[in-house]
Design a protein around this motif. Structure first.
Motif, mmCIF file in Angstrom:
data_model
loop_
_atom_site.group_PDB
_atom_site.id
_atom_site.type_symbol
_atom_site.label_atom_id
_atom_site.label_comp_id
_atom_site.label_asym_id
_atom_site.label_seq_id
_atom_site.Cartn_x
_atom_site.Cartn_y
_atom_site.Cartn_z
ATOM 1 N N VAL A 114 -0.986 6.832 4.174
ATOM 2 C CA VAL A 114 -1.873 6.101 5.091
ATOM 3 C C VAL A 114 -3.157 5.727 4.345
ATOM 4 O O VAL A 114 -3.397 6.180 3.231
ATOM 5 C CB VAL A 114 -2.205 6.942 6.353
ATOM 6 N N SER A 115 -3.997 4.946 5.002
ATOM 7 C CA SER A 115 -5.265 4.527 4.396
ATOM 8 C C SER A 115 -6.272 5.675 4.415
ATOM 9 O O SER A 115 -6.111 6.655 5.147
ATOM 10 C CB SER A 115 -5.842 3.341 5.161
ATOM 11 N N ALA A 116 -7.326 5.519 3.629
ATOM 12 C CA ALA A 116 -8.381 6.539 3.575
ATOM 13 C C ALA A 116 -9.047 6.706 4.937
ATOM 14 O O ALA A 116 -9.336 7.834 5.361
ATOM 15 C CB ALA A 116 -9.412 6.169 2.518
ATOM 16 N N ALA A 117 -9.279 5.599 5.647
ATOM 17 C CA ALA A 117 -9.915 5.679 6.970
ATOM 18 C C ALA A 117 -9.028 6.455 7.943
ATOM 19 O O ALA A 117 -9.525 7.274 8.726
ATOM 20 C CB ALA A 117 -10.189 4.279 7.507
ATOM 21 N N GLU A 118 -7.727 6.207 7.879
ATOM 22 C CA GLU A 118 -6.810 6.882 8.792
ATOM 23 C C GLU A 118 -6.712 8.380 8.497
ATOM 24 O O GLU A 118 -6.665 9.210 9.400
ATOM 25 C CB GLU A 118 -5.430 6.234 8.685
ATOM 26 N N ILE A 119 -6.724 8.746 7.210
ATOM 27 C CA ILE A 119 -6.631 10.169 6.865
ATOM 28 C C ILE A 119 -7.914 10.893 7.257
ATOM 29 O O ILE A 119 -7.888 12.056 7.669
ATOM 30 C CB ILE A 119 -6.277 10.388 5.376
#
Length: 129
Positions: free
Chosen positions: A97-102
């Motif tokens: 997943v993306s950094a924002a999602e993690i």
């Protein structure tokens, strides 16, 4: 027991020198997991990783956050291991997943842990031991 060589060979096999220019996973005291190519180190296990990234795992989600050239203070190192480039790094059920999602997943996990701790404190009076 014979090591098949002199003390110099024993020292070199336990030294970080054998990991130079290899991809490593380094586990830090705070639980972070860093990966990258070991470019330099010293007698205190201070290390320089090239192309470093932090692998963040929350449940079945993961993200590799790029860090670039990264210096690690040796006193923070818990474990160093070489990554096998021939094998899959993660089980197939893991989702990138993306950094924002993690970050959102980390916050939700932290909030759930905090809530569990506060509920446990509230319920301590029921413990009849």
């Amino acid at each position: 027991m014979s090591w098949g060589g002199g003390p110099e060979e024993i020292f070199l096999s336990t030294s970080l020198a054998s990991y130079l220019d290899r991809k490593l996973l380094i586990l830090l005291r705070d639980g972070r997991k860093l990966m990258g190519l070991l470019r330099s180190f010293d007698q205190f296990a201070n290390a320089v990783l090239e192309g470093a990234c932090e692998r963040v795992i929350v449940g079945d989600l993961y993200c590799d956050i790029p860090l670039g050239l990264y210096v690690i203070r040796g006193e923070n190192v818990v474990l160093i291991g070489e990554l096998d480039l021939e094998k899959e790094e993660l089980p197939q059920h893991m989702t990138r997943v993306s950094a924002a999602e993690i970050k959102r997943a980390q916050k939700a996990e932290r909030d759930a842990t905090d809530l569990k701790g506060s509920m446990r404190k509230r319920m301590e009076f029921l413990d009849m031991d």
